[in-house]
Each structure stands twice: as C-alpha cells, then as structure tokens.
Write an enzyme that holds these catalytic residues in place. Structure first.
Site, PDB file in Angstrom:
ATOM      1  CD  GLU C  20      45.390  30.989  41.883  1.00 43.19           C
ATOM      2  OE1 GLU C  20      44.895  31.486  40.853  1.00 43.19           O
ATOM      3  OE2 GLU C  20      44.818  30.117  42.561  1.00 43.19           O
ATOM      4  CE  LYS C  43      55.973  19.651  43.122  1.00 48.32           C
ATOM      5  NZ  LYS C  43      54.549  19.930  43.030  1.00 48.32           N
ATOM      6  CB  THR C  97      53.233  36.717  46.899  1.00 45.90           C
ATOM      7  OG1 THR C  97      53.819  35.728  46.057  1.00 45.90           O
ATOM      8  CG2 THR C  97      52.881  36.108  48.249  1.00 45.90           C
ATOM      9  CD  GLU C  98      45.786  39.284  47.632  1.00 48.31           C
ATOM     10  OE1 GLU C  98      45.026  39.556  48.562  1.00 48.31           O
ATOM     11  OE2 GLU C  98      45.431  38.672  46.599  1.00 48.31           O
ATOM     12  CD  GLU C 215      42.415  50.269  46.034  1.00 47.26           C
ATOM     13  OE1 GLU C 215      43.007  49.560  46.854  1.00 47.26           O
ATOM     14  OE2 GLU C 215      41.589  49.817  45.217  1.00 47.26           O
ATOM     15  CG  HIS C 256      44.053  46.259  47.371  1.00 53.78           C
ATOM     16  ND1 HIS C 256      43.488  47.184  46.524  1.00 53.78           N
ATOM     17  CD2 HIS C 256      44.124  45.109  46.675  1.00 53.78           C
ATOM     18  CE1 HIS C 256      43.237  46.613  45.356  1.00 53.78           C
ATOM     19  NE2 HIS C 256      43.612  45.351  45.423  1.00 53.78           N
TER      20      HIS C 256
END
Ligand code: SF4
Lengths: 397, 72, 299
Positions: C20, C43, C97-98, C215, C256
C-alpha cells in the site's frame, strides 16, 4: 466480543475481586442442586449474549425448590439462534448500600474512563436520569494504573473509612484487569455492601476489544473460547463463516464485516463508510440486499474473486451489484479483475451477472478498459451512489 | 491462467547483471518473480500474475522484463 | 492558507516498502508532495521512486526538517512506529494502519499529547489540500485525485476515508470545491476528533463551510454539536450520517471497528437529532450536500 457473565466472573476472580457465591448449571437438575447448596434466595441467570435479553434471562427465586422450574424455562430462551451456555446460579445477598461501576474508553478524551454511581444499574442508562449520582475519572492506557485514582473516585462517592479502602481495592483491581485483558467495556451493574462491611460484586457485563483477540489468545484459551467464536449478537451463518475464512486467508485488503440478509440483490460493496451509505441507498430505493459484504483496504484480485463467487452462489442471488464510494487506496482495476475472474470461473458471462459496476476513483481508467473488454458498462463518478443503487434495484426487478 | 496481465522475462538480459534476479524477487510487492533454476535468472509465478499492481518497479530495474496489460 | 499542511510541508513514510505504501508514495510524489524519506527496518540504503529508504526515523530527522510522517506498518508494529516518530520530534502523525486496539491507540494519543504532537487516525487516509499538498492516500493516483479534489471553499472531515473522497468529489462536481479535507479515522479512539479539528477550519480563511461525514457509534457527533452550540462559530456545518439501517440491528458492527449501536448516543437517529438541535444541517443523501452548503453560505 461479549463474554458470558460466568466467564467475566472467572476473570474477576483471577484478579481477586470479591464475588458472590455462584456456579454454572448445565441442566435444570444441576441448577436445583446448586441452589440448595447455596441455600436461601438465589438468582438464576441464563448465559446469553444477544442484546435485549437482560430481563428475559434472569429469574429470582426465594427457595431452591423453585429453581428447577425457573431453570427449565431459562434454558429454553433463544440467544440469537443459540442456546444459552448454561445457567449461572448465584446467591442473592442483601445489603445496605449498592453501587455500580463502568469502565470504557472516552472517545472525546481518548482515554480510558471509570464511572461510579451510588445506585445499581448500567451507568449508561443511569446517566440520563441521575447525572448527579455519577462520578467519573479518566486514567491512562500508557502508564500503569495508580491506586490513588481509585481512591479519589471512592472519595467522590462520599465513601470513607474501611469503605473507602475496600472500594479503592476493587476499582484498582478492575482497572488493571480492564487494561490487561484489552476490554472495551466493563460494567459492574451492582456491588453490594454486606452486613459484615465487605463489598461483593453481583452483576458483570464485559466485552473484549475484537481487534485484540489474537494477542489475548492465552486468556481466551483458558476460558475455552474456540478460535472462530467471535461472539456476534447472533450465531454466524455458513455464508458468514466462509466470508470470514476468505478474509483471514489473505491479508491483502479486508472483507469485513460480512453478513447474510434474506434479500435478492447480491452486494459486493466498498468497505467502511461507503458500505453503510450504499446499504442505506439500496434500501431507500426499495431494494432488498442479500448480504452485506464490504471489501476495502485495497483487496487482492484473489480476495475479490473469492468474495464474488461466494455472493453469486448464495441461494436466491442471480446478479450482483458492485458498488463503492470514489476509491482512494482500493483500486478499481483490481476489483474489476477479481469480480470478472470470479464470474468467469463460475461459467457465466460477466455482462449477464453484473447489475452495475460503480467503483470510481483509483485506477478507474484501467477498470473501465477491463470492463469494456467483457461488455460490462462502467459507471463513472458522475453517477451518484444513490443513482447507482436505484439502477441496481430497478434492474433486479 | 492469468486473464489480465502477462509478464515477459528475458533471462538473457537479466543474468548479465549480478544481483538483478534477486532484486526482482524482492522488489515485486506481489511475488511475481522467483529465482530460476539457473543462477541469476528468474521465473514467473503464474498464479500471482493477475495480482500485478502495475507498479513498474520491475521494469524500472531492468529492460529484461515487460509487463503487458491483456485488456488493452 | 490551509489546515495542518502547507506548500513546503515535508514528510516521511514509515513502512514505505509495503504494497500500500508503494502505491500512495508514488501517488503523492506525482501529486507534488515532498516525501523526503521512508523507513523500513532492514531495507535502509534502498530507494523507492527516488525516495531514500532508511532503517530508523532519526537518520532522517538528524539531517533534515521533517514536518510529518505517515505510518502504514503492519498492525503489531504500529505503536512502536508512532513512538519512534514522536521521540524523533515529528509533530504531525498520520496512522493509516487498521485494526489497532483502542488501548494502544489511547496510549499513542497520550504520548503524542505529552510531546506536543498531533495524531490523525488510526484507520484513516490522511489530509489533502487540493493542489497544495497531499499528506496521505486520499484520492488515489494523481490523475484520479485531481478529478475528485479541486480547490474551493468547503472543509471536509470524515470518519470514513472512502467517503472523504466521495463527498469531495460531489463538492468538486458542484463547483464549490474543497479547502482542506481530513480523513479522521473510523476507530473508537482516534487522535483528532471533529471538535479537535474544527477550530483549525475556523481559523482558515479559505474555508467558508464545513461538511462532516459520520456514522453510528461513539460520541464524536455529540461533541461536535456541543462545540457548535458553545462556540459562536462563523462556519455553517452540513453533516451526513450513514448506516441508518443499523438502528434495526443493535450490537452488530458494520463498516469500521467503531461503528456499532450499543448505547443511545451511538444511534444515527440520536446523532441527527443532536446535530440538528445545534444548528447543523443534516443531508439525506450525499448528492444533497452541495445544495445545503450553498443555502447556508448564501451562494
Ligand atoms: S509491475 Fe510491479 S507488481 Fe507487476 S510484476 Fe512488476 S514489480 Fe511486480
């Protein structure tokens, strides 16, 4: 994830919170036996987790003889398609003073918060009518819990002497347990002060943070939770379990939640807010969704493919609507690839099975080309969510 | 098996640069390349090809790889 | 003027080599954002799309000014990444991040507060000021992003990343455009709520009205309604509440993690009532939002 009360009480017992005498019965006979061992008035609680069952799942009986009949009745209640997980038989102590506690996260302060009231009940329900009887303290999820916070809370309930010290111990113990086990909500709806001056906890409701279920596995194993038991408000269907498996097997993107309804429009819809808005829109235009299957977080082609096959093979579903809000990180082209691959693998023509494809946004030019190759009309961003839902409902008839 | 993407690899180009094969294996976010049987070559993992995100990192690394969209 | 970011805003990406992160790093660069480094442990020394990759955040902050960071590392590493950024002195932090448990989110917010850093998210897509700076993954590739976000007069805050773009797209199509859009995140505990951020829009002279997407679940709407009543805001607010069907399905979570109707304050009906009472216009459909905004700003 809701704990059964007997499980919540096992957690409390581990933290040495004083509890009333209780035991779980699996049959009416067992309930009667436990009641007579306890002696005196007892309370029977069907172990159920579906919302709105509080009144229906509890009986108070004055003598053990009445326990059997009450338990028989309680074992028959419907807990969202499940049977109750036994009956918790508890002593019914009487005491002079009653308190309640509630631990949760305050989204405004962004901190854990404990509320206390000098009356029984769920603090959330008490808050409207008796705001003056409730006191609150925030605490930290970053630093270890410090006892003085519990002491201050007890003080603001006007407790003093031994009462203050005892309540401080209970509140501290619960706060640490709340943090340690990643609870999202912990409600102690009654604490009674016994004749000897000790407090005991009577009624407990506890919810685990669903996102913490993996790291809380040791505790869940100890309580006997099976791996796929997510304690939904109703028993998951085979369709829902398969959706969860597809989601779990590939970390790229998320299908969640997936729920089965009894309508005829198969939905493959964008996750998060888009899925809520789209479901509202389909219903507003008189459509009956066959399912809720929200796909987001940039799913892999394979995940979209498997979800498409699952929805399209659901009995009663002939066609699917693929809709989403204007996507940012989820890619329209990858969704298009997955949906078309899934339909083709089932031996159908994509154009026959897709009611509408409204996934504008990231990589939409590629998505449009893919759909064109398979003869499917692509709706761009000028077609609103409401209009897309209307067209899908109209087409399905 | 792949319906949407084709990845062409010219190993005669790739084997000329040492470490390039390994770089391709690492750089692809959806594991389309795996080490080939001969040293300094890669093989395409056919079942991952439709997952290609068109990120171009492989093509930026070498002229020995071509990613082709089968839908245009 | 703009909210939080600006033309010279320079940021880094933690977890830059993930699937992502690669996507949105390229997209932000195409959009013109200044990404001056990325971090992926192990890396260090590589490059993606010309952006140097490091093993630690401090390697970058030691030599350059870093205004912000976007964190997209896997779940288990997210709190650590946030603490690393905060300790390195970064003040604007976005967590994409979820699935971060609320205990961890709460701890991160507290740590950020102690160090004067601001957290947007978790479980959000970040911030965009159209044609000025994109700090996050709103809007997708630059070409698609430009279609949805044109500069304009409406500030947008949304609990849903996807619906941020949907609403901005509607505002852009209508000609009103967007001043700054912020995807605040859909979790029960997030770093910045509507009420935390609205004073920034209040101070932003480009913003003439604010649209919020909300919501079921949580107290953010009640808090916004209270803020609106208590502060004599110059900004008209238009709200859209999704998930009305959930009023019939108590205890079930959709959308969510924070989206569930357990308590009265969670319910869309209750949220709409509170907001209307505070003078916030509530739209029935996304398509009605631009019209309501025009009505409110007299345009
Ligand atoms: S374009 Fe990207 S995803 Fe596709 S094969 Fe090359 S490296 Fe892999």
């Amino acid at each position: 994830m809701r704990f059964y009360e007997f499980e919540a009480k096992q957690l409390l017992a581990k933290s040495r919170i004083p509890l009333v005498q209780s035991e779980v019965a699996n049959t009416a006979e067992e309930a009667e036996k436990i009641a007579s061992t306890i002696g005196g008035p007892v309370i029977l609680k069907a172990q159920a987790i579906a919302p709105g069952l509080a009144a229906a799942s509890t009986r108070e009986v004055s003598d053990p003889g009445a326990a059997k009949a009450a338990a028989t009745e309680l074992l028959g209640i419907d807990d969202g398609g499940r049977k109750p997980r036994g009956i918790l038989v508890e002593a019914r102590p009487t005491g002079e003073a009653v308190y309640s506690l509630s631990f949760t996260y305050d989204g405004t302060a962004k901190r854990p918060v404990v509320a206390a009231a000098n009356m029984a009940g769920k603090i959330d329900d008490l808050a409207d009518e008796h705001p003056d009887r409730i006191v609150r303290r925030h605490f930290s999820a970053l630093f270890p819990f410090s006892d003085y916070i519990a002491k201050e809370l007890a003080k603001s309930l006007s407790l003093g002497g031994n009462d203050l010290k005892r309540m401080t111990r209970i509140v501290s113990g619960l706060a640490r347990l709340f943090l340690k086990y990643d609870l999202a909500d912990l409600d102690i709806t009654s604490i009674v002060k016994l004749g000897d001056g000790n407090f005991v906890v009577l009624d407990v409701e506890a919810d685990l943070e669903i996102e913490a279920r993996h790291r809380q596995r040791p505790m869940l194993d100890e309580l006997g939770f099976s791996k796929d038991d997510l304690r939904q408000v109703r028993e998951p269907t085979e369709f829902e379990l398969e959706g969860a498996r597809i989601d779990a097997e590939d970390p790229r993107g998320i299908i969640s939640p997936i729920a089965e309804f009894d309508g005829n429009i198969g939905l493959v819809i964008g996750a998060g807010g888009g899925s809520l808005t789209l479901t509202d829109a389909v219903r507003k235009h008189g459509g009956r969704p066959a399912n809720y299957a929200a796909i987001g977080g940039n799913p892999s082609v394979d995940k979209a493919r498997r979800l498409t096959k699952l929805v399209l093979t659901k009995p009663g579903v002939d066609k699917i609507a693929v809709m989403s809000n204007v996507v940012s990180n989820t890619r329209a082209d990858l969704v298009a690839r997955g949906v078309i691959k899934g339909i083709t693998e089932l031996g159908f023509e994509p154009a026959d099975k897709i009611l509408i494809f409204r996934v504008p946004g990231a990589w939409e030019a590629d998505a449009a080309k893919i759909l064109e190759k398979y003869g499917v009309e692509y709706c761009d961003r000028t077609v609103s969510i409401s209009e897309a839902a209307r067209r899908a409902v109209e087409k399905v008839g | 098996m792949a319906m949407f993407i084709r990845v062409d690899v010219d190993n005669s180009v790739i084997e000329k640069t040492s470490g390039l094969a390994q770089k391709l294996v690492e750089v692809c976010p959806v594991k389309i390349f795996k080490p080939g049987s001969a040293p300094n070559t890669v093989e395409v993992v056919e079942e991952n090809v439709d997952e290609c995100t068109l990120c171009d990192l492989c093509m930026q690394a070498t002229e020995g790889v071509k990613v082709v969209k089968l839908y245009e | 003027m703009a909210v939080i970011v600006h033309e010279d805003f320079q940021f880094i990406v933690q977890g830059i080599t993930g699937r992502e992160a690669l996507n949105f790093t390229r997209e932000c660069l195409q959009y013109g954002s200044k990404i001056i480094g990325g971090v992926t442990p192990g890396k260090g020394g590589r490059e993606v799309y010309g952006v140097p990759v490091y093993d630690t955040v401090r390697e970058i902050t030691d030599k350059e000014r870093v205004d912000g960071t976007i964190i997209t590392v896997p779940l288990a590493f997210a709190p650590d990444a946030a603490y690393e950024a905060i300790d390195a002195g970064i003040k604007e932090i976005i967590i994409i991040t979820e699935g971060i448990p609320r205990k961890d989110a709460s701890a991160i917010v507290e740590y950020a507060d102690l160090h004067g850093a601001r957290l947007i998210g978790p479980n959000c897509l970040g911030i965009i000021v159209p044609d000025v700076c994109r700090f996050g993954s709103l809007g997708g590739p630059a070409v698609d992003c430009r279609k949805a976000f044109k500069p304009g007069v409406v500030g947008v805050m949304s609990r849903s990343g996807g619906m941020t773009t949907e609403i901005c797209n509607a505002l852009t199509l209508s000609g009103l455009g967007v001043s700054t859009a912020i995807s605040i995140g859909g979790d029960p505990v997030i770093g910045s709520t509507y009420a935390d951020l609205i004073p920034l829009f209040e101070a932003d002279e480009d913003t003439k009205a604010v649209v919020v997407y909300s919501e079921p679940g949580g107290t953010a709407e009640a808090e916004l309604a209270r803020w609106t009543k208590e502060n004599d805001s110059r900004l008209p607010i238009v709200a859209f509440v999704a998930g009305r069907f959930m009023d019939e399905m108590p205890g079930m979570s959709f959308g969510h993690a924070g989206t569930v109707v357990n308590k009265k304050v969670d319910s869309p009906a209750d949220k709409m009532r509170r907001m209307r009472e505070a003078g916030i216009s509530v739209a029935e459909e996304i398509g009605d939002i631009p019209g309501l905004v025009r009505e409110r700003i007299g345009n």
